[in-house]
Each structure stands twice: as C-alpha cells, then as structure tokens.
Scaffold this active site. Structure first.
Site, PDB file in Angstrom:
ATOM      1  N   GLY C  42       0.880  -1.131  -0.045  1.00  0.00           N
ATOM      2  CA  GLY C  42       0.161  -0.144  -0.046  1.00  0.00           C
ATOM      3  C   GLY C  42       1.008   1.197  -0.123  1.00  0.00           C
ATOM      4  N   LEU C  43       0.396   2.507   0.333  1.00  0.00           N
ATOM      5  CA  LEU C  43       1.030   3.554   0.059  1.00  0.00           C
ATOM      6  C   LEU C  43       2.345   3.450   1.288  1.00  0.00           C
ATOM      7  CD1 LEU C  43      -1.582   6.316   0.308  1.00  0.00           C
ATOM      8  CD2 LEU C  43      -0.067   5.584  -1.432  1.00  0.00           C
ATOM      9  N   ALA C  44       2.037   2.940   2.580  1.00  0.00           N
ATOM     10  CA  ALA C  44       3.220   2.731   3.299  1.00  0.00           C
ATOM     11  C   ALA C  44       4.277   1.805   2.784  1.00  0.00           C
ATOM     12  CB  ALA C  44       2.718   2.317   4.657  1.00  0.00           C
ATOM     13  N   GLY C  45       3.829   0.466   2.497  1.00  0.00           N
ATOM     14  CA  GLY C  45       4.662  -0.466   2.018  1.00  0.00           C
ATOM     15  C   GLY C  45       5.279  -0.202   0.597  1.00  0.00           C
ATOM     16  N   SER C 284     -16.939   9.931  -0.339  1.00  0.00           N
ATOM     17  CA  SER C 284     -15.673  10.708   0.186  1.00  0.00           C
ATOM     18  C   SER C 284     -16.129  11.743   0.864  1.00  0.00           C
ATOM     19  CB  SER C 284     -14.899  11.328  -0.976  1.00  0.00           C
ATOM     20  OG  SER C 284     -14.033  12.145  -0.397  1.00  0.00           O
ATOM     21  N   ARG C 330     -15.133  13.247  11.654  1.00  0.00           N
ATOM     22  CA  ARG C 330     -15.955  12.016  11.341  1.00  0.00           C
ATOM     23  C   ARG C 330     -16.631  11.766  12.577  1.00  0.00           C
ATOM     24  NH1 ARG C 330     -11.599   9.377   7.575  1.00  0.00           N
ATOM     25  NH2 ARG C 330     -12.005  10.781   5.734  1.00  0.00           N
ATOM     26  N   ARG C 435      -9.122   9.869  13.539  1.00  0.00           N
ATOM     27  CA  ARG C 435      -8.232  10.624  12.372  1.00  0.00           C
ATOM     28  C   ARG C 435      -8.959  11.186  11.854  1.00  0.00           C
ATOM     29  NH1 ARG C 435      -7.802   9.372   7.089  1.00  0.00           N
ATOM     30  NH2 ARG C 435      -8.969   7.567   7.062  1.00  0.00           N
ATOM     31  N   LEU C 441      -3.505   8.815   4.155  1.00  0.00           N
ATOM     32  CA  LEU C 441      -2.633   8.852   2.876  1.00  0.00           C
ATOM     33  C   LEU C 441      -1.383   9.594   3.418  1.00  0.00           C
ATOM     34  CD1 LEU C 441      -5.109   9.582   0.151  1.00  0.00           C
ATOM     35  CD2 LEU C 441      -4.431   7.553   1.118  1.00  0.00           C
TER      36      LEU C 441
HETATM   37  C1  LIG Z   1     -12.731   3.813   0.811  1.00  0.00           C
HETATM   38  C2  LIG Z   1     -11.604   4.315   1.651  1.00  0.00           C
HETATM   39  C3  LIG Z   1     -11.332   5.707   1.367  1.00  0.00           C
HETATM   40  C4  LIG Z   1     -10.373   6.273   1.979  1.00  0.00           C
HETATM   41  N1  LIG Z   1     -10.159   7.577   1.679  1.00  0.00           N
HETATM   42  C5  LIG Z   1      -8.855   8.133   2.370  1.00  0.00           C
HETATM   43  C6  LIG Z   1      -8.868   9.568   1.842  1.00  0.00           C
HETATM   44  O1  LIG Z   1      -9.241  10.254   1.029  1.00  0.00           O
HETATM   45  N2  LIG Z   1      -7.610  10.203   2.517  1.00  0.00           N
HETATM   46  C7  LIG Z   1      -7.074   9.309   3.497  1.00  0.00           C
HETATM   47  O2  LIG Z   1      -6.042  10.078   3.898  1.00  0.00           O
HETATM   48  N3  LIG Z   1      -7.114   8.443   3.689  1.00  0.00           N
HETATM   49  C8  LIG Z   1      -8.165   7.545   3.241  1.00  0.00           C
HETATM   50  N4  LIG Z   1      -8.396   6.237   3.482  1.00  0.00           N
HETATM   51  C9  LIG Z   1      -7.431   5.489   4.394  1.00  0.00           C
HETATM   52  C10 LIG Z   1      -6.488   5.217   3.672  1.00  0.00           C
HETATM   53  O3  LIG Z   1      -6.842   4.583   2.220  1.00  0.00           O
HETATM   54  C11 LIG Z   1      -5.604   3.924   4.435  1.00  0.00           C
HETATM   55  O4  LIG Z   1      -5.596   4.141   5.621  1.00  0.00           O
HETATM   56  C12 LIG Z   1      -4.506   3.541   3.764  1.00  0.00           C
HETATM   57  O5  LIG Z   1      -4.313   3.616   2.549  1.00  0.00           O
HETATM   58  C13 LIG Z   1      -3.779   2.500   4.263  1.00  0.00           C
HETATM   59  O6  LIG Z   1      -2.547   2.223   3.603  1.00  0.00           O
HETATM   60  P1  LIG Z   1      -1.432   1.199   4.221  1.00  0.00           P
HETATM   61  O7  LIG Z   1      -0.247   1.256   3.183  1.00  0.00           O
HETATM   62  O8  LIG Z   1      -1.354   1.121   5.585  1.00  0.00           O
HETATM   63  O9  LIG Z   1      -2.145  -0.055   3.923  1.00  0.00           O
HETATM   64  P2  LIG Z   1      -3.098  -0.929   2.603  1.00  0.00           P
HETATM   65  O10 LIG Z   1      -2.896   0.026   1.386  1.00  0.00           O
HETATM   66  O11 LIG Z   1      -4.256  -1.390   3.195  1.00  0.00           O
HETATM   67  O12 LIG Z   1      -2.005  -1.968   2.173  1.00  0.00           O
HETATM   68  C14 LIG Z   1      -1.849  -3.234   2.971  1.00  0.00           C
HETATM   69  C15 LIG Z   1      -0.884  -3.996   2.173  1.00  0.00           C
HETATM   70  O13 LIG Z   1      -0.385  -5.040   2.926  1.00  0.00           O
HETATM   71  C16 LIG Z   1      -0.679  -6.405   2.422  1.00  0.00           C
HETATM   72  N5  LIG Z   1      -0.908  -7.288   3.353  1.00  0.00           N
HETATM   73  C17 LIG Z   1      -2.021  -7.274   4.404  1.00  0.00           C
HETATM   74  N6  LIG Z   1      -2.124  -8.403   4.920  1.00  0.00           N
HETATM   75  C18 LIG Z   1      -1.068  -9.309   4.458  1.00  0.00           C
HETATM   76  C19 LIG Z   1      -0.552 -10.555   4.747  1.00  0.00           C
HETATM   77  N7  LIG Z   1      -1.216 -11.302   5.772  1.00  0.00           N
HETATM   78  N8  LIG Z   1       0.528 -10.886   4.125  1.00  0.00           N
HETATM   79  C20 LIG Z   1       0.972 -10.247   2.976  1.00  0.00           C
HETATM   80  N9  LIG Z   1       0.512  -9.054   2.646  1.00  0.00           N
HETATM   81  C21 LIG Z   1      -0.507  -8.401   3.347  1.00  0.00           C
HETATM   82  C22 LIG Z   1      -1.723  -6.210   1.337  1.00  0.00           C
HETATM   83  O14 LIG Z   1      -1.708  -6.886   0.215  1.00  0.00           O
HETATM   84  C23 LIG Z   1      -1.410  -4.639   0.861  1.00  0.00           C
HETATM   85  O15 LIG Z   1      -0.483  -4.747  -0.031  1.00  0.00           O
HETATM   86  C24 LIG Z   1      -9.514   5.643   2.972  1.00  0.00           C
HETATM   87  C25 LIG Z   1     -10.011   4.369   3.153  1.00  0.00           C
HETATM   88  C26 LIG Z   1     -11.062   3.693   2.396  1.00  0.00           C
HETATM   89  C27 LIG Z   1     -11.240   2.240   2.778  1.00  0.00           C
END
Ligand SMILES: Cc1cc2nc3c(=O)[nH]c(=O)nc-3n(C[C@H](O)[C@H](O)[C@H](O)COP(=O)(O)OP(=O)(O)OC[C@H]3O[C@@H](n4cnc5c(N)ncnc54)[C@H](O)[C@@H]3O)c2cc1C
Ligand code: FES
Lengths: 213, 255, 637
Positions: C42-45, C284, C330, C435, C441
């Site tokens: 995801g964005l972090a990884g 949104s 929120r 949050r 993001l």
């Molecule tokens: C519909 C929606 C709209 C949003 N809109 C906004 C917004 O407008 N602005 C904002 O700031 N935030 C928003 N958010 C929140 C934000 O999108 C998320 O909090 C953020 O993207 C999380 O990013 P992340 O990299 O932590 O994890 P994620 O993007 O969830 O990535 C998780 C990753 O880990 C991997 N993974 C997970 N479990 C395992 C496992 N067991 N084994 C191997 N791989 C695994 C997955 O494959 C994936 O690649 C929104 C969220 C949602 C649901």
C-alpha cells in the site's frame, strides 16, 4: 540500420507500415477512379485517356513497381499481424460479443484483404496483362463486362473494397498517431464518404459500360 | 433488512468456466442461482453460489476481487461475451443484478490471452502488466530532493487529460475484449499520462520505446484499431491514448 | 514491560531534525548486505520498499494481491493533507499538527504528530515529481479543498481517486527498483507468521496463494505495512482481503498492540441494503464541502425528500456546530447521524440513513461545477443505488472505515520486538482516538518515504545481527505451526461456512462494540465472541485442500484471527472508562452528548501484550505527555 528494422518490426512499426502503404493505395484508388470516370465522357475519351497513360512509359513502369512493392509490404505485414493476433489468444471464448467498437469493416479486414488480393490478381489478368494489340482499351473492358457473372463479381468486389477502406482509412490516421477529438470525427466522415465514393464510383462503371456498348 | 423499493428476486442459470489449474482441461459448468436480489452486485451473486457449493461439499468458484468498488482492478471476467458484463463503464464488482432479468442464462469465462495465464477458474495471472510498467512506466525520481510542488506548473487541461489516462485500473479488460488480445490501451494510457505532464518529458522517448518493446516481448497481440478496448474499459479510457502512444513511439524512433 | 517511546528531547520543532542527526548511519557499501522484508505494498509498504531500495538495501516485498498496485490504498478517494498554505488561508505546520492532535482527541503523541505535519509538505513535492496528476488551478498551480476537522483548505486531490494516484506513484517507484534488481517482488503471498530469533525479528512465513506452498523468508529486519482491521466488522469500507492476520501473528510473537478499540466510523457511506451485502462503499468526505446533511424534523416522516419543505428539515450539523457545520470531524458527524436515526428521524426504507443534499450547491455553482468535482462519486452512487444524486439527495449512513489502533511503535516506528517496524494504518502512531480526513494517506507516505529510511538505518547499524538462514530451528518450528493450523481448518469439516462466521462476528461487533458503547453490551459482545470462537473451531467448513489456490482456506485463517482480535477490541473498549474521539462510551458524555474525556485517568495509550493462548492479555500503559498543547474539551461549535 538495426534500429530501423526493429522499429518497423515492432507492433507499432507494423501498423505504421500498414498505414502508410494503405494510405498510398487510397491515393492510387482515387487516381484510378478519376481516370476511369472518363468512361462517362464516351469511349473515345476513355481510349484517349488510356493511350495518354501508356504514353508515360517508364514512369508508369516505375509506378507499377512501386505499387507492387507497396502491395507486397501491405500483404506480408498483414499476414504477420494476422498470424500474431491469432496466436495471441490460443484459447478462444465460447461466447464473445462486440461491445460496440467493431464495425463490419474492421472485423473483416483480413478476409476482405485476402478477397481483394484475389480480385486484384484477376483484375490485372483481365485488364493489364492482356494482349492489347488489336483491341482498344474500351473494347477490352466492354468485352469483359459482357459477362453478367463478371459484372456481379466486380460489383461485389467494389463493395468489399468499400468496407476495407472504410476501416482502413481512419485507422491509418490513428496508427500514425493522428487522432484528436478536434478532427477525428471529420476523419471518420471522410473515411465513410471515401469508401462510398470508391465503392459506388467503381461499382457503377460496369453497369454504365454494358449500357453503352 | 427490509426490501428496498424496486428490489426484485430473480432466478438465473449460470454457466461458469471451471478449470483446476493452468495445464488441466477446463469446462463450462452450469449452476442455478435462485432468489438473487436485483440489488446484489454480480460478485455477491457469485458469493451466493459459492456458499451453496461449499455447503454441498464442492469447491467454490475461484474469482479475483478485492475492493469491490471498482478501483483496484482485481475483478473481471467475460459475462455473456463482454468484459465486465453488459454495463458501460462498470467493473464486474459494480455491476448490479438489476441489469439482468429473471431466467436469464449467464455465461462467465475468464480473460483469455496468451500473456495472461489461467490460474484457476476465473482467475488469471496479469503480472505481464507489472512487467510492462517495470520496463519504464514511471518517472525516475528518488525519494527526497524534489522541488516544491508548485515549482512545476501544469496547465489544468494537461492535468485533466493526464488524469483521464491515469484512471486506468489495470484490470485487463482491454486485453480481454480486444479481438487481438492487444495491450495497447493499457500501455497507451500509461505513456500518455507521463507524455502529457512536464515531469514526464525527460524520459518520454525512452519510456515509449521500452514499454512497447516489453509489450511485444510478452506476446500481446497487435492493435488493429477495433475500438473494442475503449468500449469495454470500465474507466472509459479513450483510444486517443493509443494514438498518442503511436506518436510518442514514432517520434522516439525516427526523430 | 518497559515501553520507551524514544521521543527525542528538545523543542518540538527541532525534535525530528535532531533525531535524524543522532541516528547512526549505515555505510553506503554495507547497505547492500542488509536484507529487509517489507510486507504490504500500500502507500506505506510501497513507498518504504522503493525508498529503502533506492538507498541500496536489498528488499523483498510481499503482498496478497496479484499486483502491488492493487493494495487497499488504491481505494482512498478524497485527498491528502499538507501544510503548504498555498491558498493563503492561514495554514502552517503548527496548525496541521494542532488540528490532528485535537482531532485525535488528545490521545496521540505530540512528537509523532508534529513530525507528520512537518513531513507533509515533502510528500506533496515528491508525488508531484513522480507525475501524480493532482488537480490544478487554471494557472497551473496545485488546487486544494477542505476536509472535516479543519477550517483551512489543505487537501490535495486527484479527482475522487487520490489514493489510486498516490499509490500508482509509489508503485511506479517500486517498479523501477524491481527492474533495477533491488527489490524482489512476491505477489499472491499471505504472511501467516513472524519469526523471532534470539529476541530479534528475522523473517516471515508465508503461504503462496497459488500453489499453497508454505515458504520461509529470512532477513535482517521486517517492515509490516499490512493496513487496518476494519473487516473485524465484516461490513466495512475496506477491501475484502484487508486483515489483521499479519499483525496478529506479530502480536502472538510478542509485539504489543495499542488502542485496539479505536475504530473510525465514517459518516458518509452508502447505507446497508441487504443481508447478502459483502461490502460497504464510502462516499468521500469531500462531499461534505458542498453537500448539506439533513433529516426531517418530524420523526417518522416518510415523504419524499423533495416534498419536505425547507422549514421542516433539520440541518442538524449546521445547527449544532455553526462554525464547522457539515465539516465537523468524522466521529462527531457519525454519532450525530446515529442520534438522529435513533430518534426515528432516519430516512429511506430502513430508516438507517440521513440525507446528503446537493440541491443548494447545484443551484449556486451549476451542475457542471459539481459534476467536475464529484462526478465519479455521483456515478458510483448511482451505480450502486440506481438513484441520481443530481436530482434526489444522497442517502448516507456511517460505516466502519479505519482503525486508529495498531501495533505499538516507538518514535522510530519500531515495535516492541527489535527488528520489527510497523508503518501505515497497521501501526497506532499518529491519529489518537480519531483520524482526520485525508491524513491516512499523509501518514502512510510519511512513514514509508521519509521516516523508515532513516530509522531503520539507526537500528541496523546499532544492533548486532547474526547471520540466520531459513534452516534455523525457529523457522522450521514456525512452518510447522502454520501447516498444523491449516490442517486443523481443513480437518474440522463442520457445517457453517467461513463467511457465515464472519458475518456473525460483524453483527456482534457492530451492535455491541460499534459507534456507541456501554458495559452491558460489551459484556454481551465478549460472551458471544467467546461462543463464536468455540463454535468456529468445531464447526467451520473449509473446502478444498492445502496445496491449491483456495480462497476459502485463505479466509478461514483471516476470520479465525478476526474473532480472536475482536475479543481484544472488546477488552480494550471496556477498560477505557472515558469517551474520546471514536470511542464513545455512553456513561461518559457531556450534557450536550459530546464525548467526555477523562484526562486524569486515561491520558495514555493502552498497550496489550499477548498473555498466551486462551489467557487474558496483559495491559500496559504508555502515558501521553502534552508539553505544547493544552488539553481542552474538543469543540466544533
Ligand atoms: C474507501 C476508503 C477511502 C479512503 N479515503 C481516504 C482519503 O481520502 N484520505 C486519506 O488520507 N485516507 C483515506 N483512507 C484511508 C487510507 O486509504 C488507508 O488508511 C491507507 O491507504 C492504508 O495504507 P497502508 O499502506 O497502511 O495499507 P494498505 O493500503 O491497506 O495495504 C496493505 C498491504 O498489505 C498487504 N497485506 C496485508 N495483509 C497481508 C498479509 N497477511 N500478508 C501479506 N501481505 C499482506 C496487502 O496486500 C497490501 O499490499 C480511505 C480508506 C478507505 C477504505
Ligand atoms: S474488486 Fe476492485 S475493481 Fe472490482
């Protein structure tokens, strides 16, 4: 030179070759049609046109060689594309529907192409590689068109060419990258008008010729 | 839950491509989907069939899905011969059963292309798309050291057009619906996004050449301008992007 | 257990800079020798993998989906915050910091949040350079919009697809490193266990989702960026594969978990409309810029919305919170929607919805302007509900959306297990009890692009890390345990499907541990989850075998972990005897029904340590110290 070959051999390069050769054939068709239209001025005008054309001598040979070259490129590239595309989906769909992009012209390109190749060969045998010593050009065509089967065949061929060109013309512009919302609708219209013109322009000829001979 | 207005229940005959793995033979199998609410999504309809199959001790239909809101590009199958089904601009997960009628027969097949190997049932391997991106679908900047965001001016129109192209979700519907299984719309969209933005200019030539070469090496078919991809694309990405790719490629090759 | 948050000393504004200087560096030539596992794209990884590889580390990256580009971050719609102050409306790093701390109801660390606000600006620069097509003004400058909980316009966006565009940027950077051979990518892999050797985290165990093979991967450090756990509730806005399993495996291996009960309920989602429903769709928050939230004044009013005259509508957010209006945070917006529906003023067939109306905005700006801003959202709404929001108001209801809780990390984003770093939604660090919109993001990218590249170096250069391979006994034990668990799932052969259990867990959590909580319900939840857990391990039905592509089996593992984790959430919710942010405990509210904090007793992070199988977790506390902001009752009036 390597880059040149690899560019032409890429998928976009092949399209480029199809597009440029195709556009040349469109120009040729236009010229050919203009010449043939002299028939409407009577057989003398037509014979005179034919003589003038032949009088160009080496220039005509040059053009013929060029056309042959273009044809070889167009046909061979088309074959490679067809084969490549066939291979790109080894397992076909059981059910497949068009979503609305395809036209009869676009869907039948390879087949109309093969048909046209056959037609052109026949056409050349009938009109070009024929003993012209003791008959005028007009006699040659009116003789050939005296067979109703041939007239039918010829007219069908013209419709087929129309379809082929209806997709080919705009497609050539797309392939060389000339697609913009500003002028693409115009190119589409031109393609349709052009294919109608070619289809009808050539297609009506045998009818007229049978009528006047 | 109470019934929504306009909600109906329908019964369908569903024929699904079942294949245990890439090398074994597959076949269409027929299932009856009963009492399907028209408010369900297509994937929820499959969920219902799968629950039943599982309870009967059979193996459920494997299909890819994740976000279920039309953005991750994970879902996708041919429904009655159309990529993502009959609705325009819609992914399979967003397709709702209200677009089907009682007693319809629905044929579901996986994406078919030499470049997308079948994994199981409706699941295919689309890593070829990742490989194309790896060949150059990015702007080469390392983290840190970028100028202020507003130091790079981007005309609004360019940003909008770039966004139109960048909306691609990489689902593969373009390849699946193309009579030639070509990936030109996918590649065209990515090349266009960067070709339209000033940030993408320095690498524009290299990018177009590398991505097209990779696409060809992966044995996708050749575009013959059938426009099926554009019509099937759930994000309605235009083939003007393919024209732009052609232009960029030719420019990079000859000039 | 000693929880050292490692927040640097010195003035708030200098902490991060000083810390960077204090961190030891890894010699460039040595970076190559260090192997780092990143789980999640995801964005972090994604951003972490790319940035670490750019520095020269050898990176192995894992994700569940078939491509890194499909991580759940792709679904984020609204935007990303930064303190650029481009609109000249009085924004600053300090204001972003302050809004975030206040929005989180004073349950986050000052130093972390300040750093986040500082880094926010760099993120925008980085993403612009990557070619992210942010919205622009006519002159070519970046455009901004407003989000909840802020009175300035600081949100950058790319239509309604900001998450997608930011993720594609990170994915591009990651792809570039894959092509360069610096990152090895493993897709369709499910992380099932974490391997600890001599007290250091040294690897992971995964299941190859295609072949079913259990694989062991060793490294010098592991970065988890596996996202949030909203799917505990079954219905949420998260993607179907979003899970707690990766974090849970770390928790079982000794990593401590912070604030598990802090879950955000997003106010603007499409209401639930059937029992078959598998997923909720977010609309949104940016819609609240122009949409007005209302319900009929008279309870039980079943008239069509357009037949209800202005005077009989209650624009309850505007009326109650005149200064923030529809843009309150929120938690406040969600709770108010629930209050209205509980008072029988809810609309729609189920009565579990409120209106979000664009009539005035369309009158004021014209349909085209509104379409340009929200066209794709309106379209999405229409696809799902078959209603046209240009004509009738949208119906919305709160839904579970984000989890502020997560694995506990220190200022370096390192968990309580040395060598395990946690980024993005998977950690607990920056959002406190609630949050603010557009800041997840920001946090994910801050963690991945600009924090972990520094802090992981500090760890790697300082720790003594022996060579360990996957032949080590710890790896073999782990593989065995994972295989045994899988065999257990398959051997139960019960009568209820995995989804069925998941649905029931979701109902329990939503009803008893949802938007508004009380002890009675929480006790009920605890009991019911206990029963559900018992039944799961005796009656679950998983078809197919271990050595194949088996989505049922994948889900079984996730649901088993959700059930276990649900218990922890309930435990935490019961222990926090105050209301704060998203955690609304009915016994603790002000006279105006706002959340009432208890700063004296609960100004801390609740941190749980796994107590062993079937034993209660051990609760620790990390006190929160506020030196720069004054704790006040949050008011958005
Ligand atoms: C519909 C929606 C709209 C949003 N809109 C906004 C917004 O407008 N602005 C904002 O700031 N935030 C928003 N958010 C929140 C934000 O999108 C998320 O909090 C953020 O993207 C999380 O990013 P992340 O990299 O932590 O994890 P994620 O993007 O969830 O990535 C998780 C990753 O880990 C991997 N993974 C997970 N479990 C395992 C496992 N067991 N084994 C191997 N791989 C695994 C997955 O494959 C994936 O690649 C929104 C969220 C949602 C649901
Ligand atoms: S499941 Fe994500 S696009 Fe359909």
């Amino acid at each position: 030179m390597n880059w040149f070959i690899s560019t032409l051999w890429s998928s976009i390069g092949k399209k480029l070759m199809m597009a440029i050769t195709g556009l040349c054939f469109c120009l040729f068709l236009l010229g050919h049609l203009a010449g043939n239209l002299t028939v409407y001025g009577g057989k003398d005008l037509f014979n005179a046109y034919a003589e003038n054309l032949h009088a160009l001598g080496p220039l005509i040979t040059l053009i013929e060689i060029l056309l042959l070259f273009l044809a070889i490129v167009h046909v061979l590239t088309g074959c490679f594309l067809f084969y490549g595309n066939f291979r790109a989906r080894p397992k076909r769909y059981i059910k497949k529907k068009s979503v609305g992009g395809r036209t009869i012209g676009s869907a039948t390109m390879p087949y109309t192409g093969v048909f046209m190749l056959g037609f052109i060969i026949l056409h050349l045998l009938n009109f070009t590689f024929i003993d012209k010593a003791d008959q005028t050009s007009f006699q040659i065509i009116s003789n050939t068109f005296s067979s109703p089967f041939y007239v039918m065949f010829y007219m069908i061929a013209m419709v087929v060419i129309g379809f082929h060109v209806s997709h080919g013309l705009w497609s050539a512009f797309q392939s060389i990258g000339a697609n913009h919302p500003k002028y693409m609708p115009f190119i589409h219209i031109v393609s349709i008008v052009f294919s109608l013109l070619i289809g009808a322009g050539f297609g009506v000829l045998p009818v007229y010729i049978t009528l006047i001979s | 839950m109470t019934q929504e207005k306009g909600e109906k229940s329908i019964n369908l005959t569903v024929k699904v491509w079942r294949q245990e793995g890439p090398v074994v033979k597959g076949r269409l199998e027929t299932y009856e989907a009963r009492n399907i609410s028209t408010n369900m999504s297509f994937l929820e309809m499959l969920d219902v069939i799968n629950e039943e199959l599982t309870l009967e001790g059979k193996e459920p239909i494997a299909f890819d899905h994740d976000c279920r809101e039309g953005i991750c590009g994970m879902c996708g199958a041919m429904v009655n011969g159309r990529a993502h089904g009959p609705e325009k601009g819609t992914t399979l997960c967003q397709l709702h059963m209200r677009h089907f009628s009682d007693r319809d027969t629905v044929v579901i097949e996986p994406w078919r292309s030499r470049a997308f190997k079948l994994v199981r049932d409706l699941v295919v391997d689309r890593s070829a798309f990742d490989k194309i991106i790896q060949a150059g679908g990015y702007i080469s900047v390392n983290t840190g050291g970028s100028p202020d965001g507003n130091a790079i001016l981007v005309p609004q129109e360019a940003a909008e057009k770039a966004m139109d192209a960048a909306a691609c979700i990489g689902c593969g519907a373009c390849v699946a619906s193309c009579p030639n299984a070509s990936a030109m719309l996918f590649v065209g969209a990515k090349v266009s996004q960067f070709a339209l933005l000033p940030q993408g200019k320095p690498e524009a030539e290299k990018r177009a050449l590398a991505m097209v070469r990779e696409m060809d090496d992966l044995r996708f078919g050749n575009c013959t301008n059938e426009r099926e991809c554009e019509a099937a694309c759930p994000k309605e990405i235009s083939i003007t992007n393919i024209a732009r790719l052609n232009r960029e490629f030719l420019k990079a090759s000859f000039f | 257990m000693q929880l050292d948050s490692k927040q640097p000393g010195g003035p708030l504004a200098d902490k991060w800079d000083n810390h960077i200087f204090d961190l030891k560096l890894v010699n460039p030539a040595n970076k190559r020798k260090f192997e780092i596992i990143v789980v999640g794209t995801g964005l972090a990884g994604g951003s972490a993998s790319a940035s670490l590889a750019e520095l020269g580390y050898t990176v192995k990256t894992f994700c569940i989906q078939d491509s890194p580009r499909r991580a759940h971050s792709i679904a984020a719609q609204g935007g990303i915050n930064a303190a650029k102050n481009y609109p000249n409306d009085g924004d600053s790093v300090w204001r972003l910091f302050y809004d975030t701390i206040k929005g989180g109801d004073y349950r986050s660390r000052e130093a972390n949040v300040y750093r986040l606000a500082q880094i926010s600006n760099q993120i925008i620069d980085q993403c612009v350079a990557q070619g992210v097509p942010f919205a622009r003004e006519y002159g070519g400058l970046l455009a901004n919009r407003s989000f909840g909980g802020a009175q300035v316009s600081r949100t950058f966006y790319a239509r309604g697809q900001t998450g997608q565009q930011l993720l594609l940027g990170a994915y591009g950077a990651l792809s570039r490193q894959i092509a360069a051979g610096k990152v090895t990518l493993f897709t369709r892999q499910d992380m099932l266990d974490l391997v600890v050797v001599n007290g250091q985290v040294r690897g992971i165990i995964t299941r190859n989702l295609i072949s079913g093979r259990i694989e062991a991967h060793a490294a010098d450090a592991v970065v988890l960026a596996t996202g949030g756990y909203s799917n505990v509730y079954y219905l949420s806005t998260n993607a179907m594969t979003s899970n707690i399993s990766a974090a849970c495996s770390a928790y079982r291996k000794g990593a401590v978990f912070a604030n598990p009960c802090f879950t955000q309920i997003h106010p603007t989602c499409i209401p639930v409309h059937g029992t078959y429903q598998s997923k909720l769709t977010l609309m949104s928050e940016s819609l609240r810029n122009d949409g007005r939230v209302w319900v009929p004044k008279t309870p039980g009013d079943k008239r069509q919305p357009r037949q209800i005259p202005e005077s009989e509508r209650d624009y309850y957010l505007e009326n109650r919170y005149p200064s923030f209006g529809n843009l309150v945070p929120r938690d406040v917006a969600s709770r108010n929607a629930k209050v209205q529906c509980d008072a029988d003023k809810g609309v729609g067939e189920t009565g579990l919805a409120v209106y979000l109306d664009f009539e005035d905005a369309i009158k004021r700006d014209g349909k085209d302007v509104i379409a340009k801003k929200y066209g794709n959202l309106f379209q999405m709404y229409e696809k799902i509900t078959a209603d046209n929001p240009y004509e009738a108001p949208m119906m919305i209801y709160p839904a579970v959306h984000y989890t502020m809780g997560g694995l506990w990390v220190d200022y370096n984003l390192m968990s309580s297990l040395p060598g395990l770093f946690v980024l993005g939604e998977a950690n607990f660090s920056d959002h406190g009890a609630n949050r603010l919109g557009a800041s997840a993001l920001m946090q994910g990218l801050a963690d991945g692009y600009f924090i972990i590249p520094y802090t992981i170096g500090g760890y790697l250069s300082g720790a003594s890390i022996e060579k360990v391979s996957t032949d080590h006994q710890a790896f073999r034990d782990s593989v065995q345990a994972v295989e045994a668990r899988i065999q257990k799932f398959l051997s139960i052969k019960g009568r209820r499907t995995v989804d069925d259990f998941h649905r029931e867990l979701g109902t329990i959590m939503w009803e008893y541990c949802g938007m508004s909580r009380n002890d009675e319900n929480l006790l009920k939840a605890k009991e019911r989850i206990g029963e559900l857990k018992g039944e799961f391990w005796e009656n679950v039905l998983v078809s197919g075998s271990a050595g194949q592509f088996n989505q049922n089996l994948e889900k079984a593992g996730r649901v088993a972990d959700f059930i276990e984790f649900g218990e922890l959430m309930v435990t935490d919710a019961m222990a926090r005897k105050e209301s704060c942010g998203s955690h609304f405990s009915e016994a603790f509210q002000t006279e105006e029904n706002e959340a009432k904090r208890d700063d004296e007793n609960f100004c801390h992070v609740s941190v749980y340590e796994h107590g062993g199988d079937n034993k209660d977790p051990v609760c620790h506390k990390e006190p929160l110290v506020f030196e720069n902001v004054e704790l006040t009752q949050r008011s958005y009036k």
